[in-house]
Enzyme design. Sequence first.
Site, PDB file in Angstrom:
ATOM      1  CE1 TYR A 118      47.178  35.746  39.198  1.00 40.79           C
ATOM      2  CE2 TYR A 118      46.727  37.087  37.297  1.00 40.79           C
ATOM      3  CZ  TYR A 118      46.380  36.752  38.442  1.00 40.79           C
ATOM      4  OH  TYR A 118      45.377  37.359  39.196  1.00 40.79           O
TER       5      TYR A 118
ATOM      6  N   GLY B 167      26.649  29.549  31.140  1.00 37.34           N
ATOM      7  CA  GLY B 167      26.133  28.635  30.374  1.00 37.34           C
ATOM      8  C   GLY B 167      26.348  27.211  30.471  1.00 37.34           C
TER       9      GLY B 167
ATOM     10  N   GLY C 244      33.574  31.164  37.825  1.00 37.62           N
ATOM     11  CA  GLY C 244      34.366  29.928  37.193  1.00 37.62           C
ATOM     12  C   GLY C 244      33.622  29.411  36.163  1.00 37.62           C
TER      13      GLY C 244
END
Length: 322
Positions: free
Chosen positions: A53, A220, A215
């Site tokens: 990461y 919303g 993702g």
Amino acid sequence: MDYTQLGRTGLKVSRLCLGTMNFGPATTQEDSFAIMDHAHELGINFFDTANVYGWKKGEGITENIIGRWFAQGGGRREKTVIATKLYGGMGDWPNEDRLSALNIRRACDASLKRMQTDYIDLYQAHHVDRNTPFEEFWEAMDILKQQGKILYVGSSNFAGWHIAKAQETARRRNSVGLVSEQTHYNLLVRPAELEVIPVCEDYGLGLIPWSPLAGGLLGGILRKIDKGRSASENIVRELEKHRSKIEQYEAFCDELGADPADVGLAWLLHQRVVTAPIIGPRTLAQLDGNVKSLDITLDEQALARLDEIFPGFKTAPEEYAW
């Protein structure tokens, strides 16, 4: 905050897992520190990261941020169940990736150094390595356990039969084996129900879903776009593919009077063997929003409606055979 056991272990972890993938690339160190501190304030004790990461090969940017946060003291390390992963390439030389005994040893030591800690609570294989026998994998992991460098071993992105093979190999060695599987699972992506969830249930593994909101598609997305929020080409493409389902989903969330992101997380928390979905907030506001999912109870009627919108799978082989 609610807590649960991680699979069949005695380890207690929060029902939400703080994902740190954004720390570095999308979130500054200062903001990352604030998010981790606030996570503790909210009772979140389970953090997930990986040596790759930060997405600059070999630098371990995110683990370094976590290490500098731990170094501030104040019980930060002691209050955190830290999970990290290895597999991805950390250099261009042979044996700087995957799951050979050599890379497991080196990768573990490097993660410990970056995170400024002397042990890792949950050490996870980020992907199955088809070139490394599970006998070699377990020998290396068992040595790390004996040295006190790791406490538990987990997998990520394993197929059901990989988990079964790993567990049977561990059994022959009188080893504890895997205690968790981190997998891609959400309302929109449900193949894990075929074999991964059943094998986790059978062997007593906790399930840690990644990308719980697909993702952003379950967060919303339609109302955000209507308000002028931009979206990546990939998200727009996926939205058009699933637009009818997303429209039904957001309308149903309106009926429930709940935010779509909260409903998506709450649904996962209602699924069997799920320990904690991985949330990846970029801001404090997003973190506070995610925690609201813990207050949502979905009754049988609501769960059935969500299954109508996003059909799941029966356990294999009944999904495709009698």
